[in-house]
Design an enzyme around this catalytic site. Structure first.
Site, mmCIF file in Angstrom:
data_model
loop_
_atom_site.group_PDB
_atom_site.id
_atom_site.type_symbol
_atom_site.label_atom_id
_atom_site.label_comp_id
_atom_site.label_asym_id
_atom_site.label_seq_id
_atom_site.Cartn_x
_atom_site.Cartn_y
_atom_site.Cartn_z
ATOM 1 N N LYS A 28 -86.685 -0.560 -9.580
ATOM 2 C CA LYS A 28 -86.623 0.724 -8.848
ATOM 3 C C LYS A 28 -85.793 1.708 -9.674
ATOM 4 O O LYS A 28 -86.157 2.851 -9.842
ATOM 5 C CB LYS A 28 -85.982 0.531 -7.470
ATOM 6 C CG LYS A 28 -85.798 1.871 -6.742
ATOM 7 C CD LYS A 28 -85.251 1.683 -5.353
ATOM 8 C CE LYS A 28 -83.767 1.419 -5.321
ATOM 9 N NZ LYS A 28 -82.942 2.583 -5.730
ATOM 10 N N ASP A 29 -84.664 1.208 -10.192
ATOM 11 C CA ASP A 29 -83.790 2.020 -11.053
ATOM 12 C C ASP A 29 -84.256 1.829 -12.501
ATOM 13 O O ASP A 29 -83.548 1.260 -13.333
ATOM 14 C CB ASP A 29 -82.333 1.584 -10.865
ATOM 15 C CG ASP A 29 -81.909 1.709 -9.416
ATOM 16 O OD1 ASP A 29 -81.966 2.822 -8.879
ATOM 17 O OD2 ASP A 29 -81.533 0.693 -8.807
ATOM 18 N N HIS B 153 -81.659 -7.213 -3.521
ATOM 19 C CA HIS B 153 -80.575 -7.891 -4.246
ATOM 20 C C HIS B 153 -80.743 -9.412 -4.148
ATOM 21 O O HIS B 153 -80.504 -10.135 -5.125
ATOM 22 C CB HIS B 153 -79.213 -7.536 -3.626
ATOM 23 C CG HIS B 153 -78.839 -6.095 -3.730
ATOM 24 N ND1 HIS B 153 -78.752 -5.265 -2.649
ATOM 25 C CD2 HIS B 153 -78.517 -5.332 -4.807
ATOM 26 C CE1 HIS B 153 -78.387 -4.052 -3.038
ATOM 27 N NE2 HIS B 153 -78.241 -4.061 -4.343
ATOM 28 N N MET C 164 -73.479 -2.967 -6.139
ATOM 29 C CA MET C 164 -72.413 -2.192 -5.501
ATOM 30 C C MET C 164 -72.306 -2.597 -4.025
ATOM 31 O O MET C 164 -71.738 -1.861 -3.216
ATOM 32 C CB MET C 164 -72.678 -0.691 -5.648
ATOM 33 C CG MET C 164 -72.670 -0.263 -7.114
ATOM 34 S SD MET C 164 -72.240 1.468 -7.384
ATOM 35 C CE MET C 164 -73.523 2.286 -6.483
ATOM 36 N N GLY C 165 -72.872 -3.751 -3.678
ATOM 37 C CA GLY C 165 -72.752 -4.250 -2.304
ATOM 38 C C GLY C 165 -73.759 -3.625 -1.372
ATOM 39 O O GLY C 165 -74.750 -3.046 -1.802
HETATM 40 O O1 PAF Z 1 -77.511 -0.480 -9.639
HETATM 41 C C1 PAF Z 1 -76.343 -0.583 -9.234
HETATM 42 O O2 PAF Z 1 -76.068 -1.079 -8.137
HETATM 43 C C2 PAF Z 1 -75.222 -0.062 -10.109
HETATM 44 O O3 PAF Z 1 -75.621 1.050 -10.848
HETATM 45 C C3 PAF Z 1 -74.620 -1.148 -11.029
HETATM 46 C C4 PAF Z 1 -75.649 -1.659 -12.011
HETATM 47 C C5 PAF Z 1 -74.089 -2.302 -10.202
HETATM 48 C C6 PAF Z 1 -73.454 -0.571 -11.848
HETATM 49 O O4 PAF Z 1 -72.426 -0.104 -11.040
#
Ligand code: PAF
Length: 275
Positions: A146-147, A33, A26-27
């Site tokens: 983390k998620d 990332h 999501m930037g």
């Molecule tokens: O983890 C994220 O940034 C968001 O949940 C994702 C996987 C890009 C979906 O919008």
């Protein structure tokens, strides 16, 4: 790096490749990332990142409008990391009409923990990720641990819908003091930032106690929750669960400890596999 906003252009650009490696985001990119991008570069013949702030996964009172949009800085970081393609669709490209078809994940996995506190969150995530997968058609896609619950939900979606995509879970990137990197860390003021490390410290302490065994997991969770609350946090949950499906653990199961807690106005989440 090619920056593409159009699905048709993206598909025709990627048609020449056999194994697109995909990092959906999501930037407001951070080193976590970038680690996913670096991993993607080793496993695909072209590396694609996406930036899309997905309204569907925010509750009405959440931070959709405030969510940091930093596309220029993100592009610079992706370029430097050697990403080949950035897919950054407008909302009207990904959702040209009201989205009535949705990917509703298994409630046993998606309505616990995060899903209990953020109803509909994983339906929003799955629907967006499914659409992004349909656009990019990756051979392999990367998600951070983390998620943790998100990673499991996506894995199950891919398995159940027989998508030909390998899902790679990557270790959580952390700041030097141990705080899990997150776009939401930017919301913390300096006092909160200093305090924030206590979420990962608490998880580590729970992980150590759980590993040592002989302790009642519920008591461990309760004590850790109370300790965070005493420090001024508002914990949503601290939970020791089975890694495979986040169910209540049986003896011998591989375990993970997951937490979400609010510090001031910022809600942070973290998870640690218990080794
Ligand atoms: O983890 C994220 O940034 C968001 O949940 C994702 C996987 C890009 C979906 O919008």
């Amino acid at each position: 790096m090619q920056v593409l906003r159009d699905i048709v252009e993206l598909r025709s650009h990627l048609a020449a490749f056999r194994q697109p490696a995909f990092v959906p985001t999501m930037g407001n990119l951070h080193d976590g990332h970038i680690c996913l991008v670096q991993r993607a570069k080793t496993l695909g013949d072209v590396c694609i990142a996406s930036i899309f702030v997905n309204r569907m996964q925010f509750l009405p009172h959440e931070d959709f409008d405030a969510y940091p949009r930093t596309v220029e800085a993100d592009c610079a970081k992706l370029r430097e990391a050697g990403c080949d393609v950035l897919f950054a669709p407008q909302e009207s490209m990904l959702y040209p009409e009201p989205q009535v078809y949705k990917v509703v994940p298994d409630p046993r996995l998606a309505e616990i923990l995060e899903g209990r506190f953020r109803p509909g969150f994983f339906t929003g995530v799955c629907t967006a990720v499914m659409k992004l997968f349909a656009c990019v058609q990756p051979g392999v896609a990367f998600f951070g641990k983390k998620d943790y619950q998100q990673l499991l939900v996506i894995r199950q979606m891919v398995r159940q819908l027989a998508l030909p995509i390998e899902i790679v879970g990557c270790e959580t990137s952390r700041a030097e003091d141990g705080l899990a990197l997150s776009s939401r860390n930017g919301y913390l003021n300096s006092a909160e930032r200093a305090e924030a490390v206590h979420l990962s410290l608490t998880l580590r302490a729970v992980a150590v106690s759980a590993r040592e065994g002989g302790q009642d997991f519920e008591a461990l969770e309760r004590r850790a929750t109370e300790q965070l609350a005493l420090r001024g946090w508002q914990p949503d949950y601290i939970a020791i669960r089975r890694r495979a499906d986040l169910g209540m653990p049986d003896p011998g199961d591989a375990l993970v400890v997951l937490a979400a807690a609010r510090l001031g106005k910022t809600r942070l989440i973290d998870s640690i596999e218990i080794l």
